[in-house]
Design a protein around this motif. Structure first.
Motif, PDB file in Angstrom:
ATOM      1  N   ILE A  71       0.846  -1.190   0.000  1.00  0.00           N
ATOM      2  CA  ILE A  71       0.000   0.000   0.000  1.00  0.00           C
ATOM      3  C   ILE A  71       0.885   1.244   0.000  1.00  0.00           C
ATOM      4  N   SER A  72       0.704   2.081  -0.994  1.00  0.00           N
ATOM      5  CA  SER A  72       1.499   3.299  -1.118  1.00  0.00           C
ATOM      6  C   SER A  72       0.784   4.452  -0.417  1.00  0.00           C
ATOM      7  N   ALA A  73       1.465   5.591  -0.318  1.00  0.00           N
ATOM      8  CA  ALA A  73       0.889   6.753   0.360  1.00  0.00           C
ATOM      9  C   ALA A  73      -0.389   7.216  -0.325  1.00  0.00           C
ATOM     10  N   SER A  74      -0.446   7.135  -1.648  1.00  0.00           N
ATOM     11  CA  SER A  74      -1.631   7.591  -2.387  1.00  0.00           C
ATOM     12  C   SER A  74      -2.845   6.719  -2.111  1.00  0.00           C
ATOM     13  N   GLU A  75      -2.617   5.489  -1.660  1.00  0.00           N
ATOM     14  CA  GLU A  75      -3.726   4.577  -1.373  1.00  0.00           C
ATOM     15  C   GLU A  75      -4.171   4.652   0.089  1.00  0.00           C
ATOM     16  N   LYS A  76      -3.586   5.592   0.833  1.00  0.00           N
ATOM     17  CA  LYS A  76      -3.993   5.807   2.225  1.00  0.00           C
ATOM     18  C   LYS A  76      -4.900   7.030   2.340  1.00  0.00           C
ATOM     19  N   GLU A  77      -5.718   7.216   1.348  1.00  0.00           N
ATOM     20  CA  GLU A  77      -6.643   8.350   1.313  1.00  0.00           C
ATOM     21  C   GLU A  77      -7.793   8.130   2.291  1.00  0.00           C
ATOM     22  N   TYR A  78      -8.075   9.155   3.091  1.00  0.00           N
ATOM     23  CA  TYR A  78      -9.184   9.082   4.038  1.00  0.00           C
ATOM     24  C   TYR A  78     -10.502   9.458   3.367  1.00  0.00           C
ATOM     25  N   VAL A  79     -11.582   8.831   3.809  1.00  0.00           N
ATOM     26  CA  VAL A  79     -12.935   9.201   3.394  1.00  0.00           C
ATOM     27  C   VAL A  79     -13.781   9.336   4.662  1.00  0.00           C
ATOM     28  N   PRO A  80     -14.887  10.089   4.594  1.00  0.00           N
ATOM     29  CA  PRO A  80     -15.728  10.284   5.790  1.00  0.00           C
ATOM     30  C   PRO A  80     -16.377   8.983   6.256  1.00  0.00           C
ATOM     31  N   VAL A  81     -16.595   8.890   7.560  1.00  0.00           N
ATOM     32  CA  VAL A  81     -17.264   7.721   8.142  1.00  0.00           C
ATOM     33  C   VAL A  81     -18.091   8.170   9.337  1.00  0.00           C
ATOM     34  N   ILE A  82     -19.208   7.494   9.576  1.00  0.00           N
ATOM     35  CA  ILE A  82     -20.031   7.715  10.764  1.00  0.00           C
ATOM     36  C   ILE A  82     -20.012   6.425  11.576  1.00  0.00           C
ATOM     37  N   TYR A 112     -18.495  11.093  14.315  1.00  0.00           N
ATOM     38  CA  TYR A 112     -18.005  11.367  12.966  1.00  0.00           C
ATOM     39  C   TYR A 112     -16.478  11.330  12.929  1.00  0.00           C
ATOM     40  N   GLY A 113     -15.971  10.871  11.795  1.00  0.00           N
ATOM     41  CA  GLY A 113     -14.525  10.803  11.629  1.00  0.00           C
ATOM     42  C   GLY A 113     -14.166  10.520  10.186  1.00  0.00           C
ATOM     43  N   LYS A 114     -12.978   9.988  10.002  1.00  0.00           N
ATOM     44  CA  LYS A 114     -12.509   9.630   8.667  1.00  0.00           C
ATOM     45  C   LYS A 114     -11.829   8.271   8.743  1.00  0.00           C
ATOM     46  N   ILE A 115     -11.838   7.548   7.618  1.00  0.00           N
ATOM     47  CA  ILE A 115     -11.346   6.173   7.598  1.00  0.00           C
ATOM     48  C   ILE A 115     -10.530   5.935   6.334  1.00  0.00           C
ATOM     49  N   ARG A 116      -9.534   5.081   6.456  1.00  0.00           N
ATOM     50  CA  ARG A 116      -8.715   4.692   5.301  1.00  0.00           C
ATOM     51  C   ARG A 116      -8.297   3.243   5.459  1.00  0.00           C
ATOM     52  N   LEU A 117      -7.693   2.722   4.391  1.00  0.00           N
ATOM     53  CA  LEU A 117      -7.135   1.375   4.471  1.00  0.00           C
ATOM     54  C   LEU A 117      -5.876   1.383   5.318  1.00  0.00           C
ATOM     55  N   LYS A 118      -5.580   0.248   5.926  1.00  0.00           N
ATOM     56  CA  LYS A 118      -4.382   0.111   6.753  1.00  0.00           C
ATOM     57  C   LYS A 118      -3.709  -1.213   6.435  1.00  0.00           C
ATOM     58  N   GLY A 119      -2.398  -1.265   6.643  1.00  0.00           N
ATOM     59  CA  GLY A 119      -1.659  -2.512   6.468  1.00  0.00           C
ATOM     60  C   GLY A 119      -0.808  -2.500   5.229  1.00  0.00           C
ATOM     61  N   ASN A 120       0.489  -2.725   5.414  1.00  0.00           N
ATOM     62  CA  ASN A 120       1.414  -2.628   4.285  1.00  0.00           C
ATOM     63  C   ASN A 120       1.236  -3.762   3.288  1.00  0.00           C
ATOM     64  N   LEU A 121       1.013  -4.975   3.774  1.00  0.00           N
ATOM     65  CA  LEU A 121       1.003  -6.145   2.893  1.00  0.00           C
ATOM     66  C   LEU A 121      -0.403  -6.721   2.735  1.00  0.00           C
ATOM     67  N   ASN A 122      -0.536  -7.689   1.839  1.00  0.00           N
ATOM     68  CA  ASN A 122      -1.856  -8.165   1.428  1.00  0.00           C
ATOM     69  C   ASN A 122      -2.605  -8.985   2.470  1.00  0.00           C
ATOM     70  N   ASP A 123      -1.962  -9.375   3.564  1.00  0.00           N
ATOM     71  CA  ASP A 123      -2.717 -10.084   4.596  1.00  0.00           C
ATOM     72  C   ASP A 123      -3.752  -9.160   5.244  1.00  0.00           C
ATOM     73  N   HIS A 124      -3.649  -7.848   4.987  1.00  0.00           N
ATOM     74  CA  HIS A 124      -4.643  -6.884   5.473  1.00  0.00           C
ATOM     75  C   HIS A 124      -5.750  -6.627   4.455  1.00  0.00           C
ATOM     76  N   ARG A 125      -5.698  -7.330   3.318  1.00  0.00           N
ATOM     77  CA  ARG A 125      -6.673  -7.043   2.250  1.00  0.00           C
ATOM     78  C   ARG A 125      -7.249  -8.327   1.656  1.00  0.00           C
ATOM     79  N   ILE A 126      -7.395  -9.364   2.468  1.00  0.00           N
ATOM     80  CA  ILE A 126      -7.911 -10.642   2.004  1.00  0.00           C
ATOM     81  C   ILE A 126      -9.429 -10.548   1.824  1.00  0.00           C
ATOM     82  N   LYS A 127      -9.892 -10.849   0.626  1.00  0.00           N
ATOM     83  CA  LYS A 127     -11.333 -10.808   0.298  1.00  0.00           C
ATOM     84  C   LYS A 127     -11.903  -9.457   0.727  1.00  0.00           C
ATOM     85  N   ASN A 128     -12.976  -9.478   1.499  1.00  0.00           N
ATOM     86  CA  ASN A 128     -13.579  -8.218   1.968  1.00  0.00           C
ATOM     87  C   ASN A 128     -13.204  -7.896   3.410  1.00  0.00           C
TER      88      ASN A 128
END
Length: 305
Positions: free
Chosen positions: A87-98, A104-120
């Motif tokens: 995951i690069s810096a550009s893919e750590k973009e925050y979006v709004p979340v409730i 209220y806050g903001k949320i982004r993806l986390k985790g450098n490697l693919n074990d943090h992105r298995i399926k959903n």
């Protein structure tokens, strides 16, 4: 008579052993049940049986509401990161979340490697608005328990607090994303001033090795790790003097480049105990990876952690 007593003793020991094995199997079954059937109540119940800690509440739900268009943004970032196994810096973009319909806050993806992105079952980083808290945290991560060694991380943080170190709020929740239940997730507190206050520590810069620069260089050049490839950053800059931040960074940098010994930078006895606890629980995340946190105070204080 002696023979009879010996036989009774053997039978008694056998019964005790059988009881202990049964209890252990029941505890193990509850953990397996929680991880494979997605109900946090089984896991917290199992932990309670062994730890008897009133802070471990019954099953909690955490509901996230993300706008469909924003969810598509996260999905695109996830697909790109999964393709690159990074995951690069550009893919750590925050979006709004409730959260739970009220926070209220903001949320982004986390985790450098693919074990943090298995399926959903993605890992997330959540930052809340000022003076907003969830489970006493203003920043936290949401990730599958296996990313942190299942229950090992839970016990490790409890032990850290007991020994006077900084322990994160770490527990298990039922994550509900846009009204769709998922499997059980772990919630892990972020490194903030609130964390320091809750652990009875004075407010000071929290610094860490930011491995983004290293991982990008590693992916490109297959280099070996060295201090030159790792940037030192402050996680709680707001309200801190530049002099204090620079002092903390310089201490850690001097240690990395062998300008100062470990005893000149850290309290060696505390550092040794810290390593021992992590080694016992098989934990490495506080040493390596995105969430490693080094909390240093002034050198003359001699209480660095």
């Amino acid at each position: 008579m002696k023979k009879r007593n010996l036989i009774l003793l053997v039978i008694g020991i056998s019964l005790l052993f059988s009881i202990l094995v049964t209890l252990q199997l029941n505890w193990s079954r509850q953990i397996v049940k929680s991880l494979y059937y997605g109900e946090a109540k089984y896991l917290t119940s199992a932990i309670k049986q062994l730890f008897h800690n009133d802070e471990t509440e019954a099953s909690e739900n955490l509901e996230l509401k993300i706008n469909p268009d924003d969810l598509k943004v996260l999905s695109r970032h996830r697909d790109r990161a999964y393709l690159n196994n990074f995951i690069s810096a550009s893919e750590k973009e925050y979006v709004p979340v409730i959260i739970n319909d009220t926070t209220y806050g903001k949320i982004r993806l986390k985790g450098n490697l693919n074990d943090h992105r298995i399926k959903n079952e993605w890992s997330y980083k959540v930052n809340l608005q000022k003076n907003h808290f969830v489970f006493g945290c203003e920043e936290f991560c949401l990730l599958k328990p296996e990313r942190r060694g299942f229950v090992s991380e839970y016990f490790m943080h409890k032990i850290m607090k007991h020994l006077g170190f900084i322990g994160l709020h770490y527990n298990f929740i039922n994550l509900i994303l846009n009204d769709a239940p998922t499997r059980v997730y772990a919630i892990e507190e972020g490194f903030t001033d609130v964390l320091l206050t809750k652990n009875g520590k004075s407010i000071a810069p929290i610094i860490k090795f930011d491995d983004d620069k290293y991982l990008e260089a590693l992916k490109r050049d297959k280099i070996k790790i060295s201090p030159a490839n790792v940037k030192i950053v402050c996680l709680n800059k707001k309200g801190k003097s530049e002099a204090d931040i620079l002092e903390a960074k310089t201490l850690l940098s001097d240690f990395c480049f062998h300008k100062k010994s470990a005893s000149e930078v850290f309290n060696i006895e505390k550092l040794g105990l810290y390593f021992a606890v992590m080694d016992h629980w098989g934990t490495r995340i506080l040493l390596f990876g995105k969430t490693n946190g080094f909390i240093l105070k002034r050198q003359q204080n001699a209480s660095n952690q």
